[in-house]
Design a protein around this motif. Structure first.
Motif, PDB file in Angstrom:
ATOM      1  N   VAL A  53       0.853  -1.193   0.000  1.00 10.90           N
ATOM      2  CA  VAL A  53       0.000   0.000   0.000  1.00 10.90           C
ATOM      3  C   VAL A  53       0.889   1.243   0.000  1.00 10.90           C
ATOM      4  O   VAL A  53       1.686   1.435   0.913  1.00 10.90           O
ATOM      5  CB  VAL A  53      -0.931   0.025   1.234  1.00 10.90           C
ATOM      6  CG1 VAL A  53      -1.757   1.305   1.237  1.00 10.90           C
ATOM      7  CG2 VAL A  53      -1.832  -1.190   1.231  1.00 10.90           C
ATOM      8  N   LEU A  57      -2.132   7.940  -2.331  1.00 15.06           N
ATOM      9  CA  LEU A  57      -2.369   7.948  -3.774  1.00 15.06           C
ATOM     10  C   LEU A  57      -3.851   8.212  -4.037  1.00 15.06           C
ATOM     11  O   LEU A  57      -4.709   7.836  -3.247  1.00 15.06           O
ATOM     12  CB  LEU A  57      -1.980   6.605  -4.399  1.00 15.06           C
ATOM     13  CG  LEU A  57      -0.490   6.273  -4.515  1.00 15.06           C
ATOM     14  CD1 LEU A  57      -0.314   4.950  -5.246  1.00 15.06           C
ATOM     15  CD2 LEU A  57       0.264   7.368  -5.264  1.00 15.06           C
ATOM     16  N   GLU A  59      -7.424   7.589  -6.086  1.00 19.20           N
ATOM     17  CA  GLU A  59      -8.060   6.332  -6.490  1.00 19.20           C
ATOM     18  C   GLU A  59      -7.608   5.914  -7.882  1.00 19.20           C
ATOM     19  O   GLU A  59      -7.377   4.736  -8.149  1.00 19.20           O
ATOM     20  CB  GLU A  59      -9.583   6.488  -6.457  1.00 19.20           C
ATOM     21  CG  GLU A  59     -10.327   5.203  -6.780  1.00 19.20           C
ATOM     22  CD  GLU A  59     -11.825   5.334  -6.624  1.00 19.20           C
ATOM     23  OE1 GLU A  59     -12.543   4.433  -7.086  1.00 19.20           O
ATOM     24  OE2 GLU A  59     -12.279   6.347  -6.050  1.00 19.20           O
ATOM     25  N   LYS A  61      -4.712   6.565  -9.312  1.00 25.81           N
ATOM     26  CA  LYS A  61      -3.332   6.083  -9.247  1.00 25.81           C
ATOM     27  C   LYS A  61      -3.267   4.698  -8.599  1.00 25.81           C
ATOM     28  O   LYS A  61      -2.460   3.858  -9.006  1.00 25.81           O
ATOM     29  CB  LYS A  61      -2.461   7.080  -8.489  1.00 25.81           C
ATOM     30  CG  LYS A  61      -2.225   8.377  -9.262  1.00 25.81           C
ATOM     31  CD  LYS A  61      -1.348   9.347  -8.472  1.00 25.81           C
ATOM     32  CE  LYS A  61      -1.105  10.635  -9.266  1.00 25.81           C
ATOM     33  NZ  LYS A  61      -0.291  11.613  -8.501  1.00 25.81           N
ATOM     34  N   TYR A  62      -4.114   4.468  -7.588  1.00 21.07           N
ATOM     35  CA  TYR A  62      -4.165   3.132  -6.993  1.00 21.07           C
ATOM     36  C   TYR A  62      -4.603   2.103  -8.035  1.00 21.07           C
ATOM     37  O   TYR A  62      -4.071   0.992  -8.119  1.00 21.07           O
ATOM     38  CB  TYR A  62      -5.143   3.095  -5.811  1.00 21.07           C
ATOM     39  CG  TYR A  62      -4.511   3.415  -4.475  1.00 21.07           C
ATOM     40  CD1 TYR A  62      -3.376   2.735  -4.045  1.00 21.07           C
ATOM     41  CD2 TYR A  62      -5.062   4.382  -3.640  1.00 21.07           C
ATOM     42  CE1 TYR A  62      -2.790   3.018  -2.829  1.00 21.07           C
ATOM     43  CE2 TYR A  62      -4.485   4.676  -2.410  1.00 21.07           C
ATOM     44  CZ  TYR A  62      -3.351   3.994  -2.004  1.00 21.07           C
ATOM     45  OH  TYR A  62      -2.780   4.271  -0.795  1.00 21.07           O
ATOM     46  N   PHE A  65      -1.784   1.426 -10.400  1.00 18.58           N
ATOM     47  CA  PHE A  65      -0.800   0.575  -9.720  1.00 18.58           C
ATOM     48  C   PHE A  65      -1.287  -0.870  -9.684  1.00 18.58           C
ATOM     49  O   PHE A  65      -0.506  -1.816  -9.876  1.00 18.58           O
ATOM     50  CB  PHE A  65      -0.566   1.104  -8.303  1.00 18.58           C
ATOM     51  CG  PHE A  65       0.518   0.368  -7.553  1.00 18.58           C
ATOM     52  CD1 PHE A  65       1.848   0.519  -7.880  1.00 18.58           C
ATOM     53  CD2 PHE A  65       0.185  -0.481  -6.498  1.00 18.58           C
ATOM     54  CE1 PHE A  65       2.845  -0.162  -7.188  1.00 18.58           C
ATOM     55  CE2 PHE A  65       1.167  -1.162  -5.802  1.00 18.58           C
ATOM     56  CZ  PHE A  65       2.504  -1.000  -6.145  1.00 18.58           C
ATOM     57  N   ALA A  66      -2.578  -1.053  -9.454  1.00 19.78           N
ATOM     58  CA  ALA A  66      -3.153  -2.402  -9.423  1.00 19.78           C
ATOM     59  C   ALA A  66      -3.031  -3.071 -10.793  1.00 19.78           C
ATOM     60  O   ALA A  66      -2.666  -4.251 -10.900  1.00 19.78           O
ATOM     61  CB  ALA A  66      -4.613  -2.344  -8.981  1.00 19.78           C
TER      62      ALA A  66
END
Length: 421
Positions: A53, A57, A59, A61-62, A65-66
């Motif tokens: 985590v 970041l 949402e 950008k998360y 990243f996912a």
């Protein structure tokens, strides 16, 4: 959408990886062993990255990243599992030894999964009490990240031991790199009836396994309010393996692999349908039924890789070419498609029954109607999947015990002819 995009890329990536392996000349360490170890390190790194985590970041950008970490993980998983899965076909061509290899691979997968399915539910949940006094179990992301890191480090050590202790005994016939044609190989595999049927079975098996593992997590946490009991699901599913292993080769000799697997799946389907109709509110009764379901599943779980080796041999008989990498790439993709099917299907069903993933985090109990629907989708869907697999093996997969008896003599003739060229 993430799962869909990743699986679409897998369709390309799996085939490219299989084609790459089949088009390469063997290294001094063999055709498959080096790739298993070399890519185990980036695979471990990808596993850890998925559960890290990064603070603050957005949402968007998360989500980015996912996408990056999950797709990278899938690529590294393919880079390891395709040569690993292909390896069994060059370790031995003896049917009983291959059956043992398949069984021990399945046992290894079960034992390797124990930390994730038995220990993690005990370590990564925290318990809170809702306003009405109901116990709510919430996943702790930090604890989960630490556990994944430990498992990733251990996995590299295990892959190294595997690399050192395994040996490739069946050498491929000498051929030029230019002789391999991915389109020609693909066309031959698509016309290979047992290969296609086994791809469907492999897809449904993975979909079934991922689906019930996910739904049972919700079921024991929300319906039975005993999340820690989920660890016993793995015990009840894999305990039948320990019971049947001493008799498996004798049963296979007597009845045949395909025949045993089809019967076992039909039995497991009947058990799951019974579980749906009795609608038990006792988690221990549920676990007893899971044991008998596992008993029926055990035949396919233990022999799936022996079936894979049979269809790869059948491809060699039909084409006189050894192309384990590409064949296994298709099997691998079908299994990943099963994972995607389970993920997308489960999310759709949870939305359909109005399951709220935020309820536990907010200390709220779910309505009884939602819990009843959760029980229903946790039992009837696995039952249907098992029944479909049984039908495919019984009537679609045509490598019967009698047909397999002629395999080895024919393969020996083909390989002897190739050596004499």
């Amino acid at each position: 959408m993430l799962i869909l995009v990743a699986r679409l890329w897998d369709a390309v990536n799996d085939l490219l990886r299989g084609a790459f392996i089949d088009s390469r000349k063997p290294t001094r360490h063999g055709r498959f062993r080096p790739y298993v170890f070399w890519f185990s390190i980036p695979l471990a790194a990808a596993s850890v990255l998925m559960f890290i985590v990064i603070p603050d970041l957005s949402e968007a950008k998360y989500l980015l990243f996912a996408y990056i970490t999950y797709i990278f993980y899938g690529m590294m998983y393919t880079a390891v599992t395709i040569p690993y899965g292909s390896l069994a076909s060059v370790i031995s061509d003896d049917e009983k030894e291959r059956s043992s290899l398949s069984m021990w691979r399945s046992i290894g997968a079960g034992v390797g999964g124990l930390p994730g399915t038995v220990l993690l539910p005990m370590l990564v949940y925290t318990t809170t009490i809702s306003a009405d006094g109901t116990e709510i179990q919430t996943l702790d992301g930090t604890k989960l990240s630490i556990c994944v890191f430990v498992l990733a480090v251990l996995s590299v050590a295990v892959y190294y031991v595997h690399f050192k202790l395994s040996h490739e005994r069946i050498a491929p016939p000498a051929k030029q790199k230019s002789e391999y044609n991915v389109f020609k190989t693909t066309a031959a595999l698509v016309k290979n009836r047992p290969f296609v049927m086994l791809c469907f079975v492999s897809m449904l098996l993975l979909a079934f396994q991922f689906y019930y593992q996910s739904t049972y997590t919700y079921l024991f946490a929300d319906y039975y309010h005993k999340a820690s009991l989920y660890s016993l699901v793995t015990v009840c599913t894999y305990l039948p393996m320990a019971i049947l292993i001493p008799f498996m080769n004798k049963l296979i000799t007597r009845f045949g692999k395909k025949e045993l697997c089809a019967f076992g799946l039909a039995f497991a389907a009947a058990v799951n349908f019974a579980l749906y109709f009795i609608n038990t509110d006792n988690p221990y009764v549920f676990l007893v039924f899971i044991f008998f379901s596992g008993l029926g599943q055990t035949f396919l779980v233990l022999e799936i890789w022996a079936l894979v080796m049979d269809v790869i041999d059948y491809h060699e008989i039909r084409t006189h070419r050894r192309e384990e990498g590409t064949a296994y790439a298709f099997i691998s993709f079908s299994r990943k498609l099963g994972q995607a099917l389970a993920g997308v299907g489960l999310n759709a069903l949870l939305a359909l029954i109005n399951y709220s993933s935020d309820a536990a985090a907010n200390g709220e109990a779910l309505p009884q109607s939602v819990l009843d629907s959760l029980y229903n989708i946790s039992t009837v869907v696995p039952a249907v999947a098992l029944a479909v697999m049984a039908l495919i093996l019984a009537f679609g997969y045509n490598l019967t015990k009698k047909k397999l008896q002629t395999f080895h003599a024919r393969l020996a003739e083909i390989r002897q002819g190739a050596e004499n060229l």
